[in-house]
Design a protein around this motif. Structure first.
Motif, PDB file in Angstrom:
ATOM      1  N   GLU A 188      51.819  -0.382 -17.492  1.00  0.00           N
ATOM      2  CA  GLU A 188      53.192  -0.193 -17.967  1.00  0.00           C
ATOM      3  C   GLU A 188      53.355   1.157 -18.650  1.00  0.00           C
ATOM      4  N   GLU A 189      52.346   1.570 -19.435  1.00  0.00           N
ATOM      5  CA  GLU A 189      52.424   2.866 -20.111  1.00  0.00           C
ATOM      6  C   GLU A 189      52.475   4.007 -19.100  1.00  0.00           C
ATOM      7  N   ALA A 190      51.849   3.804 -17.930  1.00  0.00           N
ATOM      8  CA  ALA A 190      51.893   4.822 -16.878  1.00  0.00           C
ATOM      9  C   ALA A 190      53.190   4.761 -16.073  1.00  0.00           C
ATOM     10  N   GLY A 191      54.082   3.807 -16.392  1.00  0.00           N
ATOM     11  CA  GLY A 191      55.345   3.683 -15.673  1.00  0.00           C
ATOM     12  C   GLY A 191      55.209   3.068 -14.298  1.00  0.00           C
ATOM     13  N   LEU A 192      54.180   2.237 -14.089  1.00  0.00           N
ATOM     14  CA  LEU A 192      53.926   1.641 -12.778  1.00  0.00           C
ATOM     15  C   LEU A 192      54.195   0.143 -12.817  1.00  0.00           C
ATOM     16  N   PRO A 193      54.546  -0.472 -11.684  1.00  0.00           N
ATOM     17  CA  PRO A 193      54.702  -1.928 -11.647  1.00  0.00           C
ATOM     18  C   PRO A 193      53.365  -2.617 -11.940  1.00  0.00           C
ATOM     19  N   VAL A 194      53.437  -3.740 -12.631  1.00  0.00           N
ATOM     20  CA  VAL A 194      52.214  -4.492 -12.976  1.00  0.00           C
ATOM     21  C   VAL A 194      51.975  -5.500 -11.856  1.00  0.00           C
ATOM     22  N   VAL A 195      51.106  -5.149 -10.917  1.00  0.00           N
ATOM     23  CA  VAL A 195      50.849  -5.972  -9.735  1.00  0.00           C
ATOM     24  C   VAL A 195      49.342  -6.160  -9.601  1.00  0.00           C
ATOM     25  N   LEU A 196      48.923  -7.408  -9.424  1.00  0.00           N
ATOM     26  CA  LEU A 196      47.512  -7.750  -9.209  1.00  0.00           C
ATOM     27  C   LEU A 196      47.353  -8.170  -7.751  1.00  0.00           C
ATOM     28  N   LEU A 197      46.445  -7.521  -7.035  1.00  0.00           N
ATOM     29  CA  LEU A 197      46.204  -7.806  -5.617  1.00  0.00           C
ATOM     30  C   LEU A 197      44.920  -8.609  -5.482  1.00  0.00           C
ATOM     31  N   VAL A 198      45.037  -9.833  -4.910  1.00  0.00           N
ATOM     32  CA  VAL A 198      43.885 -10.732  -4.795  1.00  0.00           C
ATOM     33  C   VAL A 198      43.882 -11.346  -3.402  1.00  0.00           C
ATOM     34  N   SER A 199      42.863 -12.142  -3.150  1.00  0.00           N
ATOM     35  CA  SER A 199      42.793 -12.860  -1.876  1.00  0.00           C
ATOM     36  C   SER A 199      43.827 -13.983  -1.851  1.00  0.00           C
ATOM     37  N   GLY A 200      44.163 -14.443  -0.655  1.00  0.00           N
ATOM     38  CA  GLY A 200      45.172 -15.487  -0.518  1.00  0.00           C
ATOM     39  C   GLY A 200      44.807 -16.789  -1.190  1.00  0.00           C
ATOM     40  N   GLU A 238      41.374  -9.171 -20.165  1.00  0.00           N
ATOM     41  CA  GLU A 238      41.225  -7.937 -19.394  1.00  0.00           C
ATOM     42  C   GLU A 238      42.473  -7.646 -18.559  1.00  0.00           C
ATOM     43  N   VAL A 239      43.097  -8.678 -17.987  1.00  0.00           N
ATOM     44  CA  VAL A 239      44.332  -8.454 -17.221  1.00  0.00           C
ATOM     45  C   VAL A 239      45.445  -7.963 -18.138  1.00  0.00           C
ATOM     46  N   LEU A 240      45.528  -8.508 -19.360  1.00  0.00           N
ATOM     47  CA  LEU A 240      46.556  -8.084 -20.308  1.00  0.00           C
ATOM     48  C   LEU A 240      46.369  -6.613 -20.679  1.00  0.00           C
ATOM     49  N   ALA A 241      45.133  -6.197 -20.931  1.00  0.00           N
ATOM     50  CA  ALA A 241      44.874  -4.792 -21.274  1.00  0.00           C
ATOM     51  C   ALA A 241      45.220  -3.881 -20.101  1.00  0.00           C
ATOM     52  N   GLN A 254      55.616 -10.245 -16.912  1.00  0.00           N
ATOM     53  CA  GLN A 254      55.954  -9.115 -16.037  1.00  0.00           C
ATOM     54  C   GLN A 254      54.960  -8.926 -14.906  1.00  0.00           C
ATOM     55  N   LEU A 255      53.847  -9.667 -14.914  1.00  0.00           N
ATOM     56  CA  LEU A 255      52.814  -9.509 -13.884  1.00  0.00           C
ATOM     57  C   LEU A 255      53.244 -10.198 -12.589  1.00  0.00           C
ATOM     58  N   LYS A 256      53.064  -9.506 -11.470  1.00  0.00           N
ATOM     59  CA  LYS A 256      53.268 -10.080 -10.149  1.00  0.00           C
ATOM     60  C   LYS A 256      51.921 -10.100  -9.423  1.00  0.00           C
ATOM     61  N   VAL A 257      51.609 -11.239  -8.772  1.00  0.00           N
ATOM     62  CA  VAL A 257      50.344 -11.402  -8.062  1.00  0.00           C
ATOM     63  C   VAL A 257      50.639 -11.429  -6.567  1.00  0.00           C
ATOM     64  N   LEU A 258      50.019 -10.500  -5.829  1.00  0.00           N
ATOM     65  CA  LEU A 258      50.197 -10.402  -4.386  1.00  0.00           C
ATOM     66  C   LEU A 258      48.895 -10.771  -3.677  1.00  0.00           C
ATOM     67  N   ALA A 259      49.041 -11.356  -2.500  1.00  0.00           N
ATOM     68  CA  ALA A 259      47.890 -11.607  -1.636  1.00  0.00           C
ATOM     69  C   ALA A 259      47.752 -10.450  -0.645  1.00  0.00           C
ATOM     70  N   HIS A 260      46.516 -10.234  -0.160  1.00  0.00           N
ATOM     71  CA  HIS A 260      46.286  -9.140   0.783  1.00  0.00           C
ATOM     72  C   HIS A 260      47.150  -9.301   2.039  1.00  0.00           C
ATOM     73  N   ALA A 261      47.361 -10.560   2.459  1.00  0.00           N
ATOM     74  CA  ALA A 261      48.119 -10.795   3.681  1.00  0.00           C
ATOM     75  C   ALA A 261      49.595 -10.474   3.526  1.00  0.00           C
ATOM     76  N   SER A 269      48.563 -16.629 -10.237  1.00  0.00           N
ATOM     77  CA  SER A 269      49.963 -16.404 -10.580  1.00  0.00           C
ATOM     78  C   SER A 269      50.437 -17.417 -11.620  1.00  0.00           C
ATOM     79  N   ARG A 270      50.114 -18.700 -11.382  1.00  0.00           N
ATOM     80  CA  ARG A 270      50.527 -19.734 -12.349  1.00  0.00           C
ATOM     81  C   ARG A 270      49.803 -19.563 -13.681  1.00  0.00           C
ATOM     82  N   PHE A 271      48.537 -19.163 -13.632  1.00  0.00           N
ATOM     83  CA  PHE A 271      47.723 -19.069 -14.843  1.00  0.00           C
ATOM     84  C   PHE A 271      48.126 -17.859 -15.701  1.00  0.00           C
TER      85      PHE A 271
END
Length: 694
Positions: free
Chosen positions: A641-653, A632-635, A669-676, A660-662
């Protein structure tokens, strides 16, 4: 009078002689159309017109590239106006004073009307018509068509050229000033050929105007001579027609010269030699065509009835030139040097000197790529690698180890490979003398060449001959030279392995550099609060996820704040990322106030948090859940990417490090950010929710 002279001098000093030259010339041209000119001034201006035309042609032949003569479209307009104003001025004099004799309009018109056509106005009409046809139908029409096609191809090639500039800039091969200069050159090229396409219409209109002016002058001369000056029809026809033909020829010859100059500017190819050098280097560089031509001309000279002497003379001259050229090439060819016999060496005992340390970064090349890295030959790749290291230091924040280059005879002649601590991390092939045309995904056609893939990013590409470079750029390909291919591949691998390149020596060098500006802060952190190894591990964790080390002040201050309570590198990394949150988000969303991100369904997030609490690593996620999550994350990433947006996943700390490691193993190209890590002033908009049930 004195005050007027001083005022004029002040005016000239204020605006400058060059700035006044243009307006004065235009005013002079307009004045010639309305003010009567004596024959002497007509001779002066006609001679000046011929001189200007010759200067324009010689300048057009000597320029290296069209933009060196970027004012040429304006010159075409001014010279055309000058010729037309002279036609108007000479027409006035011919009709007013033509009955007085052939010198009524000046000596220049008289010379062109009598000397060049022998005083025969019938011959003059034919010669004038032929000149107009040559100028209008052949030269001007051809040059206008070339300018039109060049303008269209230049506009079509602009996106590909811009991408090539951006690629060189991102790879560190050029700086911002050079990139800005290249972009300006591309825009000027498009403007120049577009202006030349329009300016060619001036010359065509001038040719048409010349025909009409000649007919009007002949008819008007007959009318004036017969009705006003009581000349018979034959005398009026001979007098006014010769004057009109002389007037037309003295204007058409400069027009023909300027048209030739326009054709030379728009048809030239290459920017390393002028036209004369290109003629000599490309037309007469090979003796074989000269030998064959000499033989053909000589055989024609042996045919009875032919002008044997002329043909044999030309054939002999060509044969002599070919022989001399062949002899020069033979003399310039270096003689083979016999290799010196090997010196017998006594076998010595092994020592620690025989244990060579591994290079951190290495580049091995086949023998055909040696000229690219040879200092003696000023190898282009050497300069590019220096640029890569400088750009890396500016963007990432530490100085990478030098790249050690050596030849490897076991490689294919055009192959190369890139090594990290002796282990190959990338390879490819480059073909000196060719260019790589990379398909960015939206090309308009295919170009001939050898199909391959861009070694850095895996895009489809073609190795092409330099002769089809313009065609490839017009189709939308990004065209780069072999040095750029290798340098871009090396730069990509260095960026993707930045964490491995930061060893303890590099970390210590970085801290020593910081200690020059903040000695007390560095001294209190290492080794008093944290060991060098822990600091290195934190920095590597940041580099693993693409976080720059430019803001080392914040990194050091955060480590110093939390070192008394935390000694684990992963826990310290979490705190450093929070402190660097503003710059991390800025790098992902430059200039955007709204962050468009992916997010997890709350139920899925709670389930993953329970798995982390129970196992503490990716092994705690149930295999079926892990597979569904990855799919689901890959889809969602592909849609992002098709929308021209950065691929960023926002999750809890608590989940950020695990996910991120998984996920980055499969979705780099995926970047994982924490809310903090997200600054409070930023607005968040969720574009996709992972795990949400329909």
């Amino acid at each position: 009078m004195a005050s007027g002279t001083i005022a004029l001098q002040d005016f000239v000093a204020r605006f400058g002689q060059r700035q006044l030259a243009g307006p004065l010339l235009i005013l002079l041209i307009l004045a010639m159309m309305v003010l009567p000119l004596p024959p002497f001034l007509l001779d002066l201006f006609f001679t000046f017109n011929i001189a200007i035309s010759v200067i324009v042609m010689l300048v057009a032949m000597s320029v290296m590239k069209p933009l060196d003569f970027s004012v040429f479209p304006t010159v075409l307009l001014v010279t055309t106006l000058l010729r037309l104003s002279l036609n108007v001025a000479s027409t006035r004099v011919v009709l007013l004073e033509g009955h007085t004799g052939p010198a009524a309009a000046g000596r220049v018109i008289e010379a062109f009307g009598h000397f060049l056509v022998g005083g025969n106005y019938g011959v003059g009409l034919v010669v004038f018509t032929i000149l107009v046809i040559i100028n209008f139908v052949v030269i001007t029409k051809g040059a206008g068509r070339v300018a039109e096609v060049a303008a269209r191809f230049t506009l079509d090639a602009m996106p590909g050229k811009q991408m090539a500039i951006d690629a060189d800039l991102n790879a560190g091969l050029i700086g911002e000033d050079e990139a800005r200069k290249r972009r300006s050159t591309i825009a000027q090229e498009a403007d120049f050929f577009g202006s030349m396409d329009g300016a060619s219409k001036f010359v065509r209109g001038d040719a048409i105007a010349g025909i009409l002016i000649m007919l009007i002058n002949v008819v008007g001369g007959l009318f004036v001579g017969v009705l006003q000056h009581n000349l018979d029809v034959a005398t009026a026809a001979r007098t006014y027609t010769l004057l009109t033909i002389g007037d037309g020829l003295v204007a058409q010859i400069p027009a023909l010269i300027v048209s030739i100059a326009a054709g030379m500017v728009v048809t030239r190819v290459g920017d390393e030699e002028d036209v004369s050098q290109q003629f000599a280097a490309q037309l007469f560089h090979n003796p074989k065509p000269l030998y064959l031509t000499a033989a053909i001309i000589g055989l024609l000279g042996l045919i009875p009835g032919m002008p044997n002497f002329i043909f044999l003379l030309i054939g002999g001259a060509l044969a002599a030139a070919a022989w001399r050229l062949d002899r020069q090439r033979t003399e310039e060819k270096p003689l083979p040097v016999a290799p010196a016999p090997p010196v017998a060496r006594e076998v010595q005992e092994a020592s620690w000197a025989d244990v060579a340390p591994l290079d951190v970064l290495g580049l091995e090349v086949g023998y055909r790529l040696i000229p690219l890295v040879d200092k003696a030959q000023d190898g282009e790749l050497l300069r590019r690698i220096r640029g890569i290291r400088k750009k890396f230091a500016q963007d990432v924040g530490f100085l990478v180890s030098p790249v050690h280059i050596r030849d490897n005879l076991e490689l294919k002649p055009n192959a190369y490979k890139i090594l990290l601590k002796g282990v190959e991390i990338g390879d490819g092939e480059a073909f000196p003398g060719n260019l790589l045309a990379i398909n960015p995904g939206r090309v308009a056609g295919q170009v001939p060449g050898t199909a391959t893939k861009d070694p850095a990013f895996g895009l489809p590409a073609v190795w092409i001959d330099p002769a089809v470079r313009e065609q490839a750029q017009a189709y939308g390909y990004t065209v780069v030279d072999p040095s750029t291919v290798v340098a871009t591949h090396l730069n990509h691998l260095i960026l993707s392995h930045a964490a491995e390149l930061l060893g303890r020596m590099e970390t210590q060098a970085l801290l020593d550099h910081l200690a020059k500006d903040m000695p007390k802060l560095v001294e209190d952190l290492v080794p008093k609060a944290l060991s060098l190894g822990v600091v290195q591990k934190v920095l590597r964790n940041l580099l693993d996820e693409g976080v720059s080390l430019r803001d080392m002040r914040t990194v050091i201050e955060t480590l110093a704040d939390f070192a008394p309570r935390l000694q684990d590198a992963d826990a310290l990394t979490v705190q450093v990322r929070i402190a660097l949150g503003r710059s991390i988000v800025q790098d992902l969303y430059p200039g955007a106030s709204e962050l468009q991100v992916l997010a997890l369904d709350p139920q899925l997030e709670r389930l993953l948090q329970q798995a982390v609490a129970g196992a503490g690593d990716a092994g705690g996620i149930e295999p079926g859940l892990a597979d569904t999550l990855l799919r689901e994350v890959l889809a969602a990433a592909q849609r992002q990417e098709e929308a021209g947006l950065p691929v960023v996943l926002l999750v809890s700390g608590a989940l950020r490090s695990l996910l991120s490691r998984f996920l980055r193993r499969t979705i780099p190209q995926l970047k994982v950010l924490a809310h903090a890590e997200v600054p409070e002033q930023r607005t968040i908009r969720v574009t996709s929710i992972i795990g949400q049930r329909a």
